[in-house]
Design an enzyme around this catalytic site. Structure first.
Site, PDB file in Angstrom:
ATOM      1  N   CYS A 135      47.659  61.618  -6.859  1.00 12.85           N
ATOM      2  CA  CYS A 135      47.736  62.908  -7.542  1.00 12.85           C
ATOM      3  C   CYS A 135      46.701  63.880  -6.982  1.00 12.85           C
ATOM      4  O   CYS A 135      45.518  63.803  -7.324  1.00 12.85           O
ATOM      5  CB  CYS A 135      47.524  62.696  -9.044  1.00 12.85           C
ATOM      6  SG  CYS A 135      47.524  64.233  -9.974  1.00 12.85           S
ATOM      7  N   CYS A 138      44.965  66.124  -9.564  1.00 13.39           N
ATOM      8  CA  CYS A 138      43.978  65.420 -10.409  1.00 13.39           C
ATOM      9  C   CYS A 138      42.692  65.135  -9.628  1.00 13.39           C
ATOM     10  O   CYS A 138      41.599  65.267 -10.171  1.00 13.39           O
ATOM     11  CB  CYS A 138      44.517  64.074 -10.900  1.00 13.39           C
ATOM     12  SG  CYS A 138      46.226  64.069 -11.430  1.00 13.39           S
ATOM     13  N   ASP A 139      42.822  64.695  -8.384  1.00 13.33           N
ATOM     14  CA  ASP A 139      41.672  64.133  -7.662  1.00 13.33           C
ATOM     15  C   ASP A 139      41.213  64.940  -6.457  1.00 13.33           C
ATOM     16  O   ASP A 139      40.165  64.632  -5.883  1.00 13.33           O
ATOM     17  CB  ASP A 139      42.014  62.702  -7.192  1.00 13.33           C
ATOM     18  CG  ASP A 139      42.336  61.794  -8.367  1.00 13.33           C
ATOM     19  OD1 ASP A 139      41.748  61.994  -9.445  1.00 13.33           O
ATOM     20  OD2 ASP A 139      43.185  60.900  -8.217  1.00 13.33           O
TER      21      ASP A 139
END
Ligand code: NDP
Length: 309
Positions: A135, A138-139
């Protein structure tokens, strides 16, 4: 605990499920959307959407929020829980969740979507959360000015690679075949980006790391047979999706790869059970198609209930 009775149970609150909830509740049906996490589904992992009509460029989480507001405006409810069991009970369907709740309704709409496929190589599990990710939104921020490897050659790999290139110093995309599968328009954009590099005919055989985090990957050249290594600070894996259909596998409604089979009104072979969006056996998996499927199922839920009264 007492059964919770509804007209329609929607399993999954992504774009497809939320649209069914909107249509069915607007038709005055009592609707609940069950989800094992936050509403929005894979929208929450998508940075930028430029091919959903009505928006020039919209962030996935922003679209999720807008869809949720729309889907609940006529009284549809949202409830948390992972569905563990689906049973047929005469005309009714009985859904059990890991929260110990039992929901009963004549109509069930499966909208559970899909999740990322794993690469299934050594190091993938071990370095999960320590440099291995699925992701970018997200990261990605953890990898500012770092060198990243993206594995895969489809739309997700190239689009998310482009997103990561805004943060990283360099993004190397490892493609197992001699060409990309991504749409030409996405490829064109990536080819113009100085920070993106494509290495073809290359599979990842292992993700390497030290005591703390990922340090690189071991590779295999599928053309020359040569093995090699490449250093990197993070590895983002985009090698396709697998359907989330475990609770439905005994119903006889799945194809041999696990996607749900439906007719053109989204109904499975079981009357009153529909499937929509990414979880369905379908030639195109997009927000637009998920929303279209959801509208059809919402309308069909109304027709089904009216004809079974
Ligand atoms: P896809 O299934 O389309 O592509 C998967 C990619 O991963 C392929 O390049 C495949 O290679 C590769 N792959 C599979 N297994 C391995 C492996 N073990 N090792 C290395 N590479 C592997 O998945 P996506 O997630 O990209 O897309 C899913 C769906 O979502 C598609 O329908 C796509 O069009 C859609 N989508 C659309 C977007 C948009 O319209 N903007 C954005 C993102 C997704 P190979 O080609 O060799 O099989």
């Amino acid at each position: 605990m007492a059964d919770k009775n509804y007209d329609v149970i929607v399993i999954g609150a992504g774009p497809a499920g939320m649209t069914t909830a909107l249509y069915a509740s607007r038709a005055n049906l009592k609707v609940v959307m069950l989800d094992r996490g936050a509403y929005g589904g894979n929208l929450n992992n998508t940075a930028s959407i430029v091919n959903y009509s009505g928006f020039k460029d919209v962030q996935g989480p922003e679209l999720a929020e807008k869809m949720y507001q729309g889907s609940t405006q006529f009284g549809a409810e949202y409830a948390y829980g992972t569905v563990t069991k689906v049973e047929l009970d005469g005309d009714n369907k009985r859904i059990t969740t890991d929260m110990g709740d039992t929901y009963v309704a004549p109509v069930v709409v499966i909208a559970t979507g899909s999740e990322h496929r794993k690469l299934a190589v050594p190091g993938e599990e071990e370095f999960g959360g320590r440099g291995v990710s699925y992701c970018a939104i997200c990261d990605g921020a953890f990898f500012k000015n770092k060198h990243l490897i993206v594995v895969g050659g489809g739309d997700s790999a190239v689009e998310e690679g482009l997103y990561l290139a805004e943060l990283a110093s360099k993004v190397t995309v490892l493609v197992r075949k001699g060409e990309l599968r991504a749409q030409p328009v996405i490829q064109d954009e990536a080819m113009k980006n100085d920070k993106m590099e494509f290495v073809y005919n290359t599979s990842v055989t292992e993700i390497m790391g030290d005591d703390v985090k990922v340090t690189g990957v071991k590779t295999h050249n599928n053309e020359t047979g040569e093995d090699g290594e490449m250093t990197a600070d993070g590895v983002f894996i985009y090698v396709g999706n697998v359907p989330l259909t475990e609770p439905f596998k005994d119903l006889g409604i799945l194809d041999d790869k696990g996607w749900v089979k439906t007719d053109n009104i989204m109904q499975t072979s079981i009357p009153g059970i529909y499937a929509i969006g990414d979880v369905r056996e379908t030639p195109l998996r997009q927000v637009a198609t998920a929303v279209g499927d959801g509208a059809i199922a919402g309308q069909q839920a109304y027709q089904y209930i009216k004809s079974h009264k």
